[in-house]
Design an enzyme around this catalytic site. Structure first.
Site, PDB file in Angstrom:
ATOM      1  N   ARG A 139     -13.001 -20.359   9.004  1.00 13.06           N
ATOM      2  CA  ARG A 139     -14.208 -19.664   9.463  1.00 13.06           C
ATOM      3  C   ARG A 139     -14.506 -18.490   8.521  1.00 13.06           C
ATOM      4  NH1 ARG A 139     -16.277 -18.999  14.662  1.00 13.06           N
ATOM      5  NH2 ARG A 139     -14.366 -19.589  15.724  1.00 13.06           N
ATOM      6  N   ILE A 149      -3.193 -18.794   6.594  1.00 11.57           N
ATOM      7  CA  ILE A 149      -1.759 -19.097   6.732  1.00 11.57           C
ATOM      8  C   ILE A 149      -1.553 -20.526   7.215  1.00 11.57           C
ATOM      9  CG2 ILE A 149       0.367 -18.466   7.952  1.00 11.57           C
ATOM     10  CD1 ILE A 149      -0.544 -15.564   7.879  1.00 11.57           C
ATOM     11  N   GLY A 185      -3.658 -15.528  13.400  1.00  8.24           N
ATOM     12  CA  GLY A 185      -4.064 -14.175  13.042  1.00  8.24           C
ATOM     13  C   GLY A 185      -2.901 -13.192  13.116  1.00  8.24           C
ATOM     14  N   HIS A 194     -14.148 -25.813 -23.602  1.00  8.82           N
ATOM     15  CA  HIS A 194     -14.166 -27.248 -23.379  1.00  8.82           C
ATOM     16  C   HIS A 194     -12.874 -27.895 -23.867  1.00  8.82           C
ATOM     17  CE1 HIS A 194     -16.159 -31.049 -22.684  1.00  8.82           C
ATOM     18  NE2 HIS A 194     -15.716 -31.465 -23.852  1.00  8.82           N
ATOM     19  N   LYS A 205       5.604 -17.382  -0.005  1.00  5.04           N
ATOM     20  CA  LYS A 205       4.676 -18.500   0.214  1.00  5.04           C
ATOM     21  C   LYS A 205       4.300 -19.169  -1.111  1.00  5.04           C
ATOM     22  CE  LYS A 205       0.771 -17.838  -0.551  1.00  5.04           C
ATOM     23  NZ  LYS A 205      -0.229 -17.140   0.209  1.00  5.04           N
ATOM     24  N   THR A 249      -3.275  -8.041  -0.065  1.00  2.00           N
ATOM     25  CA  THR A 249      -2.383  -7.137  -0.805  1.00  2.00           C
ATOM     26  C   THR A 249      -3.103  -6.291  -1.855  1.00  2.00           C
ATOM     27  OG1 THR A 249      -0.505  -8.546  -0.431  1.00  2.00           O
ATOM     28  CG2 THR A 249      -0.371  -7.114  -2.355  1.00  2.00           C
ATOM     29  N   ASP A 273      -3.161  -3.356   5.864  1.00  2.00           N
ATOM     30  CA  ASP A 273      -3.502  -4.207   7.014  1.00  2.00           C
ATOM     31  C   ASP A 273      -3.567  -3.435   8.333  1.00  2.00           C
ATOM     32  OD1 ASP A 273      -3.414  -6.214   5.165  1.00  2.00           O
ATOM     33  OD2 ASP A 273      -1.840  -7.387   6.148  1.00  2.00           O
ATOM     34  N   GLY A 322       0.824  -1.214   0.000  1.00  2.00           N
ATOM     35  CA  GLY A 322       0.000   0.000   0.000  1.00  2.00           C
ATOM     36  C   GLY A 322       0.853   1.257   0.000  1.00  2.00           C
ATOM     37  N   GLY A 324      10.069   4.957  11.613  1.00  2.00           N
ATOM     38  CA  GLY A 324       9.396   6.252  11.625  1.00  2.00           C
ATOM     39  C   GLY A 324       8.444   6.353  12.804  1.00  2.00           C
TER      40      GLY A 324
HETATM   41  P1  NDP Z   1      -6.910 -15.903   9.941  1.00  2.00           P
HETATM   42  O1  NDP Z   1      -7.680 -14.840  10.613  1.00  2.00           O
HETATM   43  O2  NDP Z   1      -7.210 -16.281   8.548  1.00  2.00           O
HETATM   44  O3  NDP Z   1      -6.990 -17.226  10.800  1.00  2.00           O
HETATM   45  C1  NDP Z   1      -6.660 -17.252  12.152  1.00  2.00           C
HETATM   46  C2  NDP Z   1      -6.916 -18.640  12.673  1.00  2.00           C
HETATM   47  O4  NDP Z   1      -6.394 -18.727  13.987  1.00  2.00           O
HETATM   48  C3  NDP Z   1      -8.386 -18.996  12.758  1.00  2.00           C
HETATM   49  O5  NDP Z   1      -8.533 -20.345  12.403  1.00  2.00           O
HETATM   50  C4  NDP Z   1      -8.714 -18.785  14.236  1.00  2.00           C
HETATM   51  O6  NDP Z   1      -9.699 -19.637  14.708  1.00  2.00           O
HETATM   52  C5  NDP Z   1      -7.411 -19.168  14.879  1.00  2.00           C
HETATM   53  N1  NDP Z   1      -7.186 -18.529  16.170  1.00  2.00           N
HETATM   54  C6  NDP Z   1      -7.232 -17.208  16.463  1.00  2.00           C
HETATM   55  N2  NDP Z   1      -6.931 -17.004  17.744  1.00  2.00           N
HETATM   56  C7  NDP Z   1      -6.696 -18.220  18.288  1.00  2.00           C
HETATM   57  C8  NDP Z   1      -6.345 -18.673  19.577  1.00  2.00           C
HETATM   58  N3  NDP Z   1      -6.175 -17.834  20.557  1.00  2.00           N
HETATM   59  N4  NDP Z   1      -6.178 -20.004  19.758  1.00  2.00           N
HETATM   60  C9  NDP Z   1      -6.349 -20.863  18.755  1.00  2.00           C
HETATM   61  N5  NDP Z   1      -6.692 -20.506  17.504  1.00  2.00           N
HETATM   62  C10 NDP Z   1      -6.855 -19.191  17.277  1.00  2.00           C
HETATM   63  O7  NDP Z   1      -5.381 -15.456  10.130  1.00  2.00           O
HETATM   64  P2  NDP Z   1      -4.043 -15.915   9.432  1.00  2.00           P
HETATM   65  O8  NDP Z   1      -2.998 -15.705  10.468  1.00  2.00           O
HETATM   66  O9  NDP Z   1      -4.162 -17.252   8.808  1.00  2.00           O
HETATM   67  O10 NDP Z   1      -3.871 -14.857   8.265  1.00  2.00           O
HETATM   68  C11 NDP Z   1      -3.925 -13.457   8.540  1.00  2.00           C
HETATM   69  C12 NDP Z   1      -4.511 -12.720   7.374  1.00  2.00           C
HETATM   70  O11 NDP Z   1      -3.559 -12.678   6.331  1.00  2.00           O
HETATM   71  C13 NDP Z   1      -5.738 -13.388   6.753  1.00  2.00           C
HETATM   72  O12 NDP Z   1      -6.925 -13.017   7.380  1.00  2.00           O
HETATM   73  C14 NDP Z   1      -5.677 -12.905   5.344  1.00  2.00           C
HETATM   74  O13 NDP Z   1      -6.373 -11.697   5.265  1.00  2.00           O
HETATM   75  C15 NDP Z   1      -4.205 -12.689   5.085  1.00  2.00           C
HETATM   76  N6  NDP Z   1      -3.656 -13.770   4.252  1.00  2.00           N
HETATM   77  C16 NDP Z   1      -4.126 -13.943   2.991  1.00  2.00           C
HETATM   78  C17 NDP Z   1      -3.627 -14.950   2.194  1.00  2.00           C
HETATM   79  C18 NDP Z   1      -4.160 -15.121   0.816  1.00  2.00           C
HETATM   80  O14 NDP Z   1      -4.776 -14.204   0.293  1.00  2.00           O
HETATM   81  N7  NDP Z   1      -3.980 -16.284   0.200  1.00  2.00           N
HETATM   82  C19 NDP Z   1      -2.588 -15.857   2.660  1.00  2.00           C
HETATM   83  C20 NDP Z   1      -2.186 -15.612   4.005  1.00  2.00           C
HETATM   84  C21 NDP Z   1      -2.707 -14.604   4.751  1.00  2.00           C
HETATM   85  P3  NDP Z   1     -11.274 -19.316  14.627  1.00  2.00           P
HETATM   86  O15 NDP Z   1     -11.694 -19.649  13.248  1.00  2.00           O
HETATM   87  O16 NDP Z   1     -11.858 -20.216  15.642  1.00  2.00           O
HETATM   88  O17 NDP Z   1     -11.432 -17.871  14.949  1.00  2.00           O
END
Ligand code: NDP
Length: 466
Positions: free
Chosen positions: A211, A185, A269, A443, A58, A319, A311, A23, A122
């Protein structure tokens, strides 16, 4: 570019951007191209999460991982392949060479637009001043584009775990790995490590992965990942992590079982990188829960001279969204071309094996709005007929019953991200099912299924829909 921006002389710069990620770089180089005097502050290398620690490395590892199955599939097509071996170190080294090249590309893009790169951290001192090391610089506008960073719960032993940052640079392929989390991830890395030969266990606290995605997508993907040998431990939490005497880690689960693995990775996350930036003192309002910078549709913060994109604002953390937000900011502020972006119907992909592509509403979201027609197809891709691979593709359309507008398109299967990009245009354009059907299929492809699905699923009975 037009060089349409009229410079002011009151400040050192017209724009100082903090963060040279997707960004920040897009906004800065456009602003520079329009004639603004711009500086970007970056404490690491230009490129940010996507180029250096996210999407790009990745995806290179995902490509590397695909060859494992490709070689197996080739046998069904008459190929005899001798003993193949894989060298993790060679893949990581090749990936790092490519990242170095991209770092250079980003730096040249910025300098080519006349943007100064200020190396260091910064910190916002006041609404028009940024400190970098022991120097301060003033700017008419400040753009915060510092992204996010992995966030993990404070589970006992969390200091022993890795995140995606380290997973991309492990010195060797772990023989076994437990991955906590069921999001983008976690699942992408589960696919990479599993294909390359690690024993992978994914630990999720909920009852299904991904989710927020369509329920059929979630269960289909989980089933296919399990079929490839990835274990998914559902409704399970980690109590603690401890090193073992032989250099592994013992993971104590909420079920009181112990899992012993070579590595533990958390992908639970990411949190906005707003700490220690001086934002609160400068009057920039943050979300009290997530720490994200609060912005309006123009990416304006609560301070009139400070904007934020990507982000760090925790809108849609992808991205291309950050790139678009950065472009809209630069167009509006430096090219007299007011632009905002809509965050609805953003297509996305998960580069799992098989991958997911998605755009628009899930069935659950659409049903909450009104009656829908659901079209769903599961089939074995042609490529796997001769190879014998038991992997199924899922394709699904969600259609508004009254208007026949396609509200959502979802796919799990080979090439899903490539296919969904085009259907993203169609869903974004608000096309109807009949307009989809009027397009002649190509096709033989999997993609043609999206324009040839004729049979609606029967409506769920009232008992089932509860
Ligand atoms: P996500 O938000 O996608 O997933 C986080 C996962 O961690 C969920 O399954 C969540 O569970 C779980 N979780 C959260 N807190 C806890 C906890 N305290 N204990 C156990 N489990 C937990 O985050 P990511 O880190 O995978 O990715 C971050 C962001 O990066 C994504 O949201 C996406 O926007 C971006 N990204 C995009 C990609 C792409 O476009 N291909 C690739 C990689 C990242 P629950 O479902 O129960 O909440």
């Amino acid at each position: 570019m037009s060089g349409s921006f009229q410079r002011t002389t009151r400040y050192d710069y017209d724009l100082i951007t903090i963060g040279a990620g997707s960004g920040g770089v897009r906004a800065s180089r456009l602003a520079g191209g329009y004639g603004a005097k711009v500086a970007v502050v970056e404490e690491k290398a230009p490129g940010g999460t996507c180029v250096l620690r996210g999407c790009v490395p990745k995806k290179l590892l995902v490509y590397g991982a695909h060859f494992a199955e490709e070689m197996e599939d080739a046998r069904g097509y008459g190929w005899t392949i001798g003993e193949a071996s894989f060298d993790w170190g060679a893949l990581i080294a090749a990936k790092n060479t490519e990242l170095k090249r991209l770092e250079g590309v980003y730096e040249r893009i910025l300098r080519g637009s006349g943007v100064d790169i200020l190396q260091g951290r910064g910190v916002v001192v006041d609404p028009h001043t940024v400190q970098v090391g022991d120097k301060t610089y003033t700017a008419e506008r400040i753009l915060i584009a510092v992204g996010g960073w992995p966030s993990l719960p404070a589970v006992p032993g969390h200091e022993h775990v890795i995140t995606s940052n380290e997973a991309l640079d492990l010195p060797e392929l772990p023989a076994s790995i437990a991955i906590v989390g069921g999001g983008f991830i976690a699942l992408e890395f589960a696919g990479i490590f599993n294909a390359l030969g690690s024993d992978v266990t994914v630990i999720i606290r909920g009852d299904e992965v991904l989710r927020g995605f369509d329920q059929d997508v979630r269960s289909h993907l989980a089933h296919e990942m399990e079929r490839k040998g990835i274990r998914i431990r559902r409704e399970t939490r980690v109590q603690s992590i401890e090193p073992t005497a032989d250099g592994q880690y013992s993971v104590l689960l909420s079920t009181d079982e112990e899992l012993v693995v070579a590595k533990v990775m958390y992908a639970t996350g990411r949190a906005p990188n707003t700490r220690g930036l001086g934002l609160e003192a400068a009057g920039v309002e943050l979300d009290p829960k997530s720490g994200a910078i609060k912005v309006d549709e123009w990416s304006r913060t609560s301070v009139p001279s400070i904007w934020a994109v990507g982000d760090v604002t925790d809108r849609v953390n992808l991205t291309p969204v950050a790139l678009n937000e950065g472009r809209c900011f630069a167009e509006t502020e430096f090219n007299n071309n007011p632009l905002t972006m809509t965050h609805a119907n953003v297509p996305a992909a998960v580069f799992t094996q098989p991958p997911v592509g998605t755009v628009g509403l899930t069935e659950e979201q659409a049903r909450a709005r009104g009656p829908v027609d659901i079209y769903l197809s599961r089939f074995r891709p042609m490529k796997y007929t001769l190879s014998g691979r038991e992997e199924k593709t899922l394709m699904k359309l969600i259609v508004d019953r009254e208007t026949q507008v396609v509200l959502g398109a979802h796919m799990v299967g080979v090439d899903a991200p490539e296919i969904l990009q085009g259907f993203g245009v169609a869903v974004r354009a608000g096309l109807t099912k009949q307009q989809f059907d009027a397009c002649v299929g190509i096709h033989p492809t999997a993609a043609e299924e999206f324009v040839t699905m004729r049979d609606k699923l029967p409506d769920p009975s009232p008992e089932c829909s509860e």
